[in-house]
Motif scaffolding. Structure first.
Motif, PDB file in Angstrom:
ATOM      1  N   ARG A  88       1.966   1.836  -3.490  1.00  0.00           N
ATOM      2  CA  ARG A  88       0.879   2.422  -4.292  1.00  0.00           C
ATOM      3  C   ARG A  88       0.751   3.919  -4.039  1.00  0.00           C
ATOM      4  O   ARG A  88       0.556   4.699  -4.962  1.00  0.00           O
ATOM      5  CB  ARG A  88      -0.436   1.699  -3.988  1.00  0.00           C
ATOM      6  N   THR A  89       0.878   4.304  -2.777  1.00  0.00           N
ATOM      7  CA  THR A  89       0.832   5.733  -2.435  1.00  0.00           C
ATOM      8  C   THR A  89       2.011   6.462  -3.060  1.00  0.00           C
ATOM      9  O   THR A  89       1.847   7.529  -3.660  1.00  0.00           O
ATOM     10  CB  THR A  89       0.842   5.927  -0.907  1.00  0.00           C
ATOM     11  N   GLU A  90       3.197   5.873  -2.939  1.00  0.00           N
ATOM     12  CA  GLU A  90       4.392   6.476  -3.538  1.00  0.00           C
ATOM     13  C   GLU A  90       4.246   6.584  -5.060  1.00  0.00           C
ATOM     14  O   GLU A  90       4.687   7.551  -5.667  1.00  0.00           O
ATOM     15  CB  GLU A  90       5.634   5.645  -3.190  1.00  0.00           C
ATOM     16  N   SER A 112      -3.294  -0.378  -8.822  1.00  0.00           N
ATOM     17  CA  SER A 112      -4.648   0.049  -8.486  1.00  0.00           C
ATOM     18  C   SER A 112      -5.529  -1.142  -8.152  1.00  0.00           C
ATOM     19  O   SER A 112      -5.910  -1.909  -9.043  1.00  0.00           O
ATOM     20  CB  SER A 112      -5.264   0.835  -9.656  1.00  0.00           C
ATOM     21  N   THR A 156       8.943  11.698  -3.891  1.00  0.00           N
ATOM     22  CA  THR A 156       8.734  10.284  -3.623  1.00  0.00           C
ATOM     23  C   THR A 156      10.064   9.550  -3.661  1.00  0.00           C
ATOM     24  O   THR A 156      10.996   9.978  -4.339  1.00  0.00           O
ATOM     25  CB  THR A 156       7.758   9.664  -4.647  1.00  0.00           C
ATOM     26  N   ARG A 166       1.440   7.020  -6.720  1.00  0.00           N
ATOM     27  CA  ARG A 166       0.574   8.178  -7.009  1.00  0.00           C
ATOM     28  C   ARG A 166       1.377   9.469  -6.889  1.00  0.00           C
ATOM     29  O   ARG A 166       1.239  10.380  -7.719  1.00  0.00           O
ATOM     30  CB  ARG A 166      -0.635   8.180  -6.077  1.00  0.00           C
ATOM     31  N   ASN A 211       0.824  -1.211   0.000  1.00  0.00           N
ATOM     32  CA  ASN A 211       0.000   0.000   0.000  1.00  0.00           C
ATOM     33  C   ASN A 211       0.854   1.256   0.000  1.00  0.00           C
ATOM     34  O   ASN A 211       0.510   2.249  -0.649  1.00  0.00           O
ATOM     35  CB  ASN A 211      -0.968  -0.017   1.183  1.00  0.00           C
ATOM     36  N   THR A 212       1.982   1.212   0.703  1.00  0.00           N
ATOM     37  CA  THR A 212       2.909   2.346   0.678  1.00  0.00           C
ATOM     38  C   THR A 212       3.464   2.555  -0.727  1.00  0.00           C
ATOM     39  O   THR A 212       3.571   3.691  -1.195  1.00  0.00           O
ATOM     40  CB  THR A 212       4.059   2.121   1.685  1.00  0.00           C
TER      41      THR A 212
END
Length: 135
Positions: free
Chosen positions: A31-33, A66, A48, A35, A28-29
């Motif tokens: 995925r955030t990075e 995603s 990032t 974005r 999940n980290t």
């Protein structure tokens, strides 16, 4: 290494998330990075740790950026299977050819988005997904 082991055990990385403990939190980290990385390429105001090379390495493993896209594809495939089963059932005169409630709601929502797109309204349905729904 843990990511490769997870993929080896399951054959894919489609559902890697918070239920998978530390590895899921790490995913999940990422995925955030990702974005942030995508925003940083558009405007240089986001920082990032993720690099193009790391993105390529993760994509080579089949990393999913995603989860929403995975769920959409799975729902779409499930609807197609239900319709295929429905056709088979009608040929053999069996009953019970309705969509499961959760899929019926999903399909209704997609129809609403599709119609809105046809009216020129902006929404979350991509042109690619609209084409799939038309097919």
């Amino acid at each position: 290494q843990q990511l490769k082991e997870y993929k080896r055990q399951r054959g894919h990385l489609n559902h890697l998330g918070t239920k998978d403990g530390a590895l899921g939190a790490w995913a999940n980290t990422q995925r955030t990075e990702y974005r942030f990385f995508m925003k940083a390429t558009a405007d240089q105001h986001h920082y990032t740790h993720l690099t193009e090379e790391r993105i390529e390495e993760l994509e080579a493993l089949g990393f999913v950026w995603s989860m929403r896209e995975v769920r959409w594809d799975e729902n779409y495939d499930a609807v197609l299977r239900c319709f295929a089963n429905k056709e088979e059932e009608s040929r053999t005169r069996k009953n019970g050819n309705r969509l499961p409630p959760s899929l019926a709601v999903w399909l209704r929502d997609q129809k609403v988005l599709y119609r809105a797109m046809g009216r020129g309204e902006s929404n979350s349905l991509s042109a690619e997904r609209a084409a799939k729904l038309r097919a």
